[in-house]
Scaffold this motif. Structure first.
Motif, PDB file in Angstrom:
ATOM      1  N   SER A   1       0.761  -1.273   0.030  1.00 21.84           N
ATOM      2  CA  SER A   1       0.003  -0.110   0.019  1.00 21.84           C
ATOM      3  C   SER A   1       0.563   1.447   0.153  1.00 21.84           C
ATOM      4  CB  SER A   1      -0.777  -0.108   1.374  1.00 21.84           C
ATOM      5  OG  SER A   1      -2.329  -0.938   1.371  1.00 21.84           O
ATOM      6  N   TRP A   2       2.040   1.007   0.320  1.00 21.43           N
ATOM      7  CA  TRP A   2       3.419   2.353   0.330  1.00 21.43           C
ATOM      8  C   TRP A   2       4.902   2.292  -0.619  1.00 21.43           C
ATOM      9  CZ3 TRP A   2      -0.475   4.793   3.152  1.00 21.43           C
ATOM     10  CH2 TRP A   2      -1.636   4.644   4.065  1.00 21.43           C
ATOM     11  N   ASN A   3       4.543   3.894  -0.586  1.00 21.70           N
ATOM     12  CA  ASN A   3       5.923   3.845  -1.572  1.00 21.70           C
ATOM     13  C   ASN A   3       6.860   4.263  -0.261  1.00 21.70           C
ATOM     14  OD1 ASN A   3       4.251   5.968  -3.554  1.00 21.70           O
ATOM     15  ND2 ASN A   3       5.467   4.194  -4.574  1.00 21.70           N
ATOM     16  N   GLU A   4       6.701   4.369   1.002  1.00 21.45           N
ATOM     17  CA  GLU A   4       7.359   5.032   2.381  1.00 21.45           C
ATOM     18  C   GLU A   4       6.728   4.827   3.276  1.00 21.45           C
ATOM     19  OE1 GLU A   4      10.305   8.886   4.000  1.00 21.45           O
ATOM     20  OE2 GLU A   4       8.845   8.947   2.296  1.00 21.45           O
ATOM     21  N   THR A   5       7.650   4.885   4.646  1.00 21.70           N
ATOM     22  CA  THR A   5       6.322   3.862   6.081  1.00 21.70           C
ATOM     23  C   THR A   5       7.693   4.505   6.445  1.00 21.70           C
ATOM     24  OG1 THR A   5       7.211   1.643   5.529  1.00 21.70           O
ATOM     25  CG2 THR A   5       5.001   2.102   4.779  1.00 21.70           C
ATOM     26  N   VAL A   6       6.897   4.544   8.024  1.00 18.01           N
ATOM     27  CA  VAL A   6       7.928   4.733   9.471  1.00 18.01           C
ATOM     28  C   VAL A   6       7.024   4.748  10.384  1.00 18.01           C
ATOM     29  CG1 VAL A   6       8.626   7.470  10.506  1.00 18.01           C
ATOM     30  CG2 VAL A   6       8.047   7.501   8.196  1.00 18.01           C
ATOM     31  N   ASN A   7       7.944   4.069  10.521  1.00 17.39           N
ATOM     32  CA  ASN A   7       7.281   3.260  11.794  1.00 17.39           C
ATOM     33  C   ASN A   7       8.148   4.019  13.584  1.00 17.39           C
ATOM     34  OD1 ASN A   7       6.409   1.193  11.068  1.00 17.39           O
ATOM     35  ND2 ASN A   7       8.327   0.428  11.075  1.00 17.39           N
ATOM     36  N   ILE A   8       7.320   4.095  14.437  1.00 16.53           N
ATOM     37  CA  ILE A   8       7.671   5.152  15.595  1.00 16.53           C
ATOM     38  C   ILE A   8       7.786   4.165  16.563  1.00 16.53           C
ATOM     39  CG2 ILE A   8       6.694   6.706  17.211  1.00 16.53           C
ATOM     40  CD1 ILE A   8       6.841   7.862  14.034  1.00 16.53           C
ATOM     41  N   LYS A   9       9.028   4.906  17.323  1.00 12.54           N
ATOM     42  CA  LYS A   9       9.236   3.951  18.642  1.00 12.54           C
ATOM     43  C   LYS A   9       8.961   4.603  20.253  1.00 12.54           C
ATOM     44  CE  LYS A   9      12.746   1.354  20.818  1.00 12.54           C
ATOM     45  NZ  LYS A   9      14.172   0.336  20.896  1.00 12.54           N
ATOM     46  N   ALA A  10       8.538   4.231  20.978  1.00 13.66           N
ATOM     47  CA  ALA A  10       8.486   5.111  21.816  1.00 13.66           C
ATOM     48  C   ALA A  10       8.046   4.505  23.117  1.00 13.66           C
ATOM     49  CB  ALA A  10       6.820   6.028  21.622  1.00 13.66           C
ATOM     50  N   PRO A  11       7.924   5.014  24.082  1.00 11.60           N
ATOM     51  CA  PRO A  11       7.928   4.486  25.669  1.00 11.60           C
ATOM     52  C   PRO A  11       6.522   4.174  26.328  1.00 11.60           C
ATOM     53  CG  PRO A  11       8.181   6.679  26.309  1.00 11.60           C
ATOM     54  CD  PRO A  11       8.502   6.831  24.325  1.00 11.60           C
ATOM     55  N   GLU A  12       5.276   4.604  25.414  1.00 14.87           N
ATOM     56  CA  GLU A  12       4.593   4.544  26.205  1.00 14.87           C
ATOM     57  C   GLU A  12       4.221   4.114  28.047  1.00 14.87           C
ATOM     58  OE1 GLU A  12       1.478   3.424  23.462  1.00 14.87           O
ATOM     59  OE2 GLU A  12       2.817   5.505  23.465  1.00 14.87           O
ATOM     60  N   GLN A  13       3.830   3.037  28.284  1.00  7.95           N
ATOM     61  CA  GLN A  13       3.727   3.039  29.800  1.00  7.95           C
ATOM     62  C   GLN A  13       4.745   2.758  30.800  1.00  7.95           C
ATOM     63  OE1 GLN A  13       3.284   1.278  27.953  1.00  7.95           O
ATOM     64  NE2 GLN A  13       3.310  -1.235  28.938  1.00  7.95           N
ATOM     65  N   ASN A  14       5.903   3.677  29.471  1.00 11.14           N
ATOM     66  CA  ASN A  14       7.153   3.593  30.495  1.00 11.14           C
ATOM     67  C   ASN A  14       7.494   4.812  30.785  1.00 11.14           C
ATOM     68  OD1 ASN A  14       7.436   0.148  30.431  1.00 11.14           O
ATOM     69  ND2 ASN A  14       8.441   0.196  28.987  1.00 11.14           N
ATOM     70  N   SER A  15       6.849   5.512  29.852  1.00 10.31           N
ATOM     71  CA  SER A  15       7.467   7.011  30.003  1.00 10.31           C
ATOM     72  C   SER A  15       7.826   7.693  31.809  1.00 10.31           C
ATOM     73  CB  SER A  15       5.855   8.427  29.745  1.00 10.31           C
ATOM     74  OG  SER A  15       5.973   8.022  28.421  1.00 10.31           O
TER      75      SER A  15
END
Length: 479
Positions: free
Chosen positions: A154-168
């Motif tokens: 579906s995509w020419n380009e994708t960006v995944n995000i890494k974040a701390p969520e509940q460990n913020s």
């Protein structure tokens, strides 16, 4: 008056009339290939200020609604993230895709389907995804920076995000300790000072980096915002906007669920969450704070569109994958088939149309978005789609006769539901495990199940016929 002066007045009047007429038709000329900015929130119900909610303030979404059309009765096709998102992106009901959970992959059952972004790619557009558009496990895939069960085609380009969520970093509180799944547990985190690591902040940062690069080519940009999906993570000051003790729980009549099937009661507080009233108030606080944080990111995205000089050439869509119970019927979260779980916020802004700020009250569905965006861009959509283009409603929100009479939603435990102008009709296991009927004219809260009352047997029969027709159509796929 002298003839010369009279002619000047007539000339000015003609110019003014021409200007007014041009404004009425839309002050912006339609581009040959309009861009699409598709923004989807996660687990977001219609508890927003622009949709009549008194507590939760969403000024940026309100601003977007002021530029476009707000759809007051839009409904998802499955009240779980994965199936709903696949349905939106394929324009097909989850039943024909055989998607019943977040682990299902629609390419296994419909390998040759052309997805919405694929259609745009096939017509010279650049298609990009930032964060969660198809399903991602929240918080799991965000913690690891993974794509989840995405659709690479579906995509020419994708960006995944890494974040701390509940460990913020911040004040953390587990409000539903009886629930052990990180994707369902009501954990709140009040982030102190710096929010730069948060998933939605990062996602919008990445999208804003993309916009100048996409300026000279038509694009389809999908931006996924993971809030207000649990964990409920937001800056500390946004929690302060919503003092927990002042957040009212919905009023629920005594014995409200005594007349509904067991499968409609699975997500009640007594059965699943076992939260105290204090904990429930704190959940509302965290949810609204998370919504406000998400709204701030939408505002940044809209400002970036303006700064890049793309606002006049870009159709903006904002929606959610499904609704969410916030204590209605004592239920929480998703998977049920009550109104608050299947109704979603939907705003569509089309710069060259003149109906900014209006409301459409007709029944519409998320499966309608695929044909709508294709129609607005002048593309030929596949003829097997299940939805209907909303373009007529965008052009004339209150001046047409809308043909769609019911929204159709399926759910876990073989639940099926249709929503008409007046009724919600729901069956579980084809009625073998129970039936529900609510009259929204007199009972918008869906408190009184009329399904077994003899005086409504003709109504049940007629609605069952409508459901059978929609069920048959939702399982048909003809390439």
């Amino acid at each position: 008056m002298k003839r010369r002066d009279f002619l000047k007045v007539i000339g000015l009047a003609a110019v003014s009339a021409s200007f007014i007429d041009a404004f009425a038709q839309g002050a912006v000329a339609k581009p040959a290939k309009p861009n699409i900015l598709f923004v989807i929130s996660d687990d977001l119900c219609s508890a927003l200020s622009g949709f009549g909610h008194p507590q939760c303030k969403t000024p940026n979404l309100d601003k977007l609604a002021g530029r476009g059309i707000r759809f007051d009765r839009a409904y998802c096709q499955w009240p779980v993230c994965g199936p709903s998102r696949a349905s939106i992106m394929t324009g097909l009901h989850p039943a024909v895709l055989k998607m019943k959970n977040n682990r299902s992959l629609f390419r296994r059952t419909a390998p040759d389907v052309t997805t919405l972004p694929q259609l745009f790619m096939n017509n010279g557009y650049y298609a990009a995804r930032v964060s969660k558009v198809y399903h991602m496990g929240i918080p799991g895939d965000i913690l690891e920076g993974k794509a989840g069960p995405d659709d690479p085609a579906s995509w020419n380009e994708t960006v995944n995000i890494k974040a701390p969520e509940q460990n913020s970093t911040g004040q953390k509180e587990d409000l539903s300790p009886k629930v052990t799944s990180a994707g369902m547990d009501f954990v709140t985190v009040r982030v102190e000072n710096d929010d730069s690591l948060q998933a939605d902040k990062q996602a919008v940062d990445k999208a804003l980096e993309m916009l100048p690069k996409l300026k000279d080519k038509p694009f389809f940009l999908g931006v996924g915002l993971v809030r207000p999906h649990v964990p409920l993570v937001a800056p500390d000051d946004l929690f302060d906007k919503y003092p927990a003790k002042d957040m009212p729980l919905p009023e629920v009549p005594k014995g409200d669920l005594d007349d509904v099937p067991r499968d409609a009661r699975r997500n009640t507080n007594a059965v699943k969450y076992k939260m105290s009233r204090e904990q429930q108030h704190k959940v509302l606080q965290g949810y609204y704070a998370s919504v406000s944080y998400m709204d701030q990111q939408v505002g940044r995205l809209l400002e970036g569109l303006e700064e890049a000089g793309l606002a006049d050439s870009t159709v903006v869509v904002f929606t959610s994958d499904h609704g969410y119970n916030l204590g209605q019927h004592t239920c929480w979260q998703k998977q049920s088939l009550f109104e608050d779980t299947v109704r979603v916020p939907l705003i569509i802004s089309v710069p060259w149309l003149s109906n900014a700020g209006q409301r459409a009250e007709e029944i519409v569905e998320l499966v309608d978005l695929y044909p709508t965006l294709a129609d607005l861009a002048g593309l030929t959509a596949p003829n097997y789609l299940h939805g209907t283009s909303l373009r007529p409603l965008l052009e004339s929100p209150d001046g047409i006769k809308w043909k769609k009479k019911a929204a159709y939603t399926t759910a876990p435990w073989n639940g099926r539901s249709i929503r008409t102008d007046q009724w919600r009709y729901t069956t579980w296991s084809n009625g073998k495990k129970g039936t529900e009927l609510y009259d929204h004219k007199d009972d918008p809260g869906e408190f009184t199940n009329l399904a077994k009352k003899s005086e409504y047997k003709d109504t049940v029969r007629e609605l069952q016929k409508q459901m059978d027709t929609l069920t048959k159509r939702s399982t048909a796929l003809k390439y």
